[in-house]
Design an enzyme around this catalytic site. Structure first.
Site, short mmCIF file in Angstrom:
data_model
loop_
_atom_site.label_atom_id
_atom_site.label_comp_id
_atom_site.label_asym_id
_atom_site.label_seq_id
_atom_site.Cartn_x
_atom_site.Cartn_y
_atom_site.Cartn_z
N ASN A 187 -1.28 1.15 -12.16
CA ASN A 187 -1.09 0.63 -13.52
C ASN A 187 -2.31 0.85 -14.42
OD1 ASN A 187 -2.59 -1.27 -12.13
ND2 ASN A 187 -1.67 -3.03 -13.14
N ASP A 203 -6.51 -7.18 -4.00
CA ASP A 203 -5.91 -7.22 -5.35
C ASP A 203 -7.03 -7.32 -6.39
OD1 ASP A 203 -4.15 -7.16 -7.44
OD2 ASP A 203 -3.20 -9.08 -7.01
ZN LIG Z 1 0.74 -7.39 -7.92
#
Ligand SMILES: [Zn+2]
Lengths: 445, 315
Positions: A95, A306
């Protein structure tokens, strides 16, 4: 590319190894492990006395933000953060701006990582064009350019038909689909976990059921397609249950948990600190306990960070308005060691397995092992040391542990036999503070 | 019962949650003295002369802003009021930048109304001025709860043991959260009633009884507090229609008969007549809705006075 790491305690779950030994790296590969190895002429030595010597950590879930969001992080700063945390490989989420949904973007990431990165970078391709959730990206082309998995992470694939197609198509390419599991309708407008604390704070919550619904859906789709699913950042009791059942039925499902979900709960959000805002949100203590159980019994395959950098200006706003995400590469090992190993929830070797060996195996990456012939990727960590997280190598500092001192200290991180992070006190650069000195040396190629 | 505390511990009033029962009593006792000021021919005391109070209303509010402004003027403070419309906020300035700009004017206190929870705390952590929360999203609205408590105490002579039923849009209400904190700290009995779609998760852990029937909530109630249905915040998935809402949770004189003799009806305003409350009730003999407005000024005077370093004076 040649290096001797001597006098350390080698912990390598891939070969059930936990003993005092030296590790010799030649031509970027592990050449030998054993006691009393001698450094060949001209080969540098790292004295790892009092430290553990482990296969370098492997992160399956990193947001490097480049291209397009270089004010948050770059491939350079993100990989510097990685090696500072003992990581030798990171998988870069798709992303970015533009998203990694076309070969030229993947090629740019690979080229920039080779030019300016200080650890291995494996791109993850987008499932859908523009991450819009409507049409498949050119997954074969992306795979050919070096993508190791596919994901629209940051948001869920809401369209079940598209998710089905992604699992089927990725299966042909021998790659997993990484799923961010969240029912978009149930989570609409949510900024934290739905429960007592969202009620107390008057903030919109995302119910655990939303994560469980999509996790269950995707497990059904794995059954339908024979595809390979990796569930990102698992955070709820029900999603854990779903994965556990899927595994017991022999389905090709793996999953990861983050250090922040393992260590923290929604109770902390009472401070309104935007460094506690991420997605999935910090859940309640019951969910956190279930994660610990799932780590113990092996349901959780991998700990992934993350790592999601955001510029301080973006985070210095009202909690409702702040972007989701926290950084994690530099703190992950220290946090997990404290919460999982010091608490005697798991053994050290299991932690190394969760953060290195199994991540590498899950995405079929080099590393995660110190078997002779494998990549010379090593982390040397002082378990009795401490690290003060006053500042970060990451371009952003949106960490729940900012300002905290945690046990353990990364002494050196070696990628392909080259020291990319050196946390040893250095007399050569006296007068400079050590982190700066280490950064300068870490960047040397 | 007189309060034992003689001053507030914090420089700010961010919510009821951080207050002790003694501090709550202190504010209510102090407000009694200020109510008397409002009944004088010259309704002004010099208490805050020379102090600058900024009212920063980043969400539309007439009632609360006017009430604070009157309270400030009666205490002789210099006041400045800002609202979001037409301000730099609309031009994309962040709350922190707005606050730092205001701070350059060296206010002693900032009263803030904002749609996002936690924004008063952001200012309080950053600025030396006293911050008063005049409502932050669905989080807290402490002066409303204080004026409600003042009104209840005036009617019943106490808060402990009084049965208070709060009915309506619990999910989106900052008033209800502040009231729950206050009433449970002061040992009143709190019942909440709403359709489950307007009841937030696990709210019973705040020490309240939760029911989903208006009649059940009214049974034995001394105080019936009706919350505004925030029409602008409803979607068709919270309840089917206003008509159905009024039929199930709207307060009418007939249904009110289930409450105790001498029960009072409160509403933080602004009311939606015919949605959560019928006009017969709103304008009826049990209604203390206009007294709430009057008491609001006295309570806010007390808060401003105490945060400015004032002490309760024994009369
Ligand atoms: Zn995620």
């Amino acid at each position: 590319m040649n290096l001797l790491i001597s006098n350390g305690r080698v912990v390598d779950p891939s070969q059930n190894l936990d003993r005092a030994a030296d590790v010799l790296i030649e031509d970027g590969l592990v050449a030998k492990i054993g006691p009393g190895l001698k450094a060949p002429k001209g080969v540098a030595t790292i004295d790892a006395a009092g430290c553990i010597v482990i296969p370098g950590l492997v992160d399956l879930h990193t947001h490097l933000r480049e291209p397009g969001q270089e004010h948050k992080e770059t491939i350079r700063t993100g990989t510097e953060a990685a090696v500072a945390g003992g990581y030798t490989s990171v998988c870069a989420m798709a992303n970015t701006t533009p998203p990694n949904d076309e070969r030229p973007v993947t090629e740019m990431i690979v080229a920039e990582a080779q030019r300016n990165g200080v650890c291995r970078v494996y791109p993850i391709g987008a499932v859908s064009k523009g991450l819009a959730g409507l049409e498949l990206s050119e997954m074969a082309d992306l795979r050919g350019a070096g993508c190791v998995a596919f994901s629209d992470d940051g948001k869920p694939v809401t369209n079940s038909k598209l998710m089905r197609a992604a699992l089927e198509y990725a299966r042909m390419l021998g790659a997993p689909v990484i799923a961010h599991e969240e029912d978009a309708f149930l989570a609409e407008g949510a900024v934290m976990h739905e429960g007592y604390y969202s009620t107390l704070l008057g903030m919109k919550g995302a119910p655990a059921a939303g994560e469980e619904i999509l996790t269950s859906r995707d497990i059904h789709l794995v059954e339908l397609t024979g595809g390979r699913l990796h569930v990102a950042h698992l955070s709820t009791v029900g999603a854990i249950e779903a994965v556990r059942r899927a595994k017991s039925r022999g389905l090709a499902v793996t999953c990861e948990a983050t250090p922040h979900h393992i260590a923290l709960t929604d109770e902390a959000v009472q401070s309104f600190s935007t460094d506690l805002k991420m997605n999935p949100p910090l859940r309640s203590e019951a969910h956190r306990r279930a994660l610990l159980e799932a780590i113990k019994d092996g349901t959780i395959d991998v700990i992934a960070t993350d790592h999601a950098p955001h510029h301080p200006d973006e985070k210095r706003v009202e909690f409702d308005l702040a972007p989701f995400g926290v950084i994690g590469l530099e703190t992950a090992f220290a946090v997990c060691h404290e919460v999982l190993v010091k608490s005697k929830t798991i053994k050290l070797a299991q932690l190394v397995d969760l953060m290195s060996t199994r991540p590498a195996r899950t995405f079929n990456l080099p590393g995660g092992t110190l078997k002779p012939g494998s990549a010379g990727d090593v982390a040397v960590i002082d378990l009795d040391g401490a690290t003060e997280f006053a500042s970060f190598r990451s371009r952003s500092h949106n960490s729940p542990w900012r300002g905290r001192t945690l046990g353990t200290r990364v002494v050196a991180t070696v990628v392909g036999g080259v020291v990319r992070f050196d946390g040893r006190p250095s007399p050569a650069v006296e007068g400079k503070s050590r982190p700066q000195a280490a950064r300068a040396r870490g960047a040397r190629r | 019962m007189r309060s034992q505390a003689t001053a507030l511990r914090s420089k700010d009033l961010l919510g009821i949650e951080p207050l002790s029962p003694e501090e709550i009593s202190l504010i209510l006792d102090t407000a009694e003295g200020f109510r008397e000021v409002s009944e004088r021919p010259i309704k002004k005391v010099p208490t805050l002369r020379g102090q600058l109070v900024i009212n920063l209303f980043m969400e539309a509010s007439t009632r609360t802003r006017v009430s604070f402004e009157i309270a400030e003027k009666r205490l002789s403070a210099d006041t400045l009021s800002f609202s979001a419309s037409g301000s730099s906020v609309e031009k994309g300035e962040t709350l922190i930048d707005t606050a730092q700009n205001l701070m350059a004017m060296q206010p002693d206190m900032i009263v803030i109304r904002h749609r996002h929870p936690g924004s008063p705390k952001m200012l309080a952590d950053l600025l030396p001025a006293s911050i008063i929360n005049a409502g932050d999203g669905a989080h807290e609205h402490p002066t409303q709860a204080l004026l409600d408590a003042f009104t209840i105490r005036e009617k019943f002579g106490r808060l402990a043991g009084v049965n208070v039923s709060i009915i309506g849009d619990i999910a989106h209400s900052r008033v209800v959260r502040s009231n729950i904190h206050l009433l449970t700290k002061m040992k009143a009995n709190v019942t909440l009633a709403a359709p489950p779609t307007l009841m937030p998760a696990e709210i019973e852990k705040m020490g309240v009884r939760v029911v989903h029937s208006l009649d059940e909530a009214l049974e034995g109630a001394d105080v019936v507090m009706m919350l505004r249905i925030q029409l602008e915040r409803q979607s068709k998935t919270t309840f089917p229609s206003l008509r159905e809402y009024f039929n199930t949770f709207g307060l009418t004189p007939e249904r009110l008969r289930r409450a105790n003799d001498g029960a009072i009806v409160m509403h933080p305003g602004p009311m939606n007549r015919g949605v959560e409350i019928s006009s017969d009730v709103a304008d009826g003999p049990y209604s203390v809705i206009l007294e709430q407005v009057t008491n609001g000024v006295a309570v806010r005077m007390a808060v401003l006075y105490l945060l400015a370093g004032g002490h309760l004076q024994e009369s």
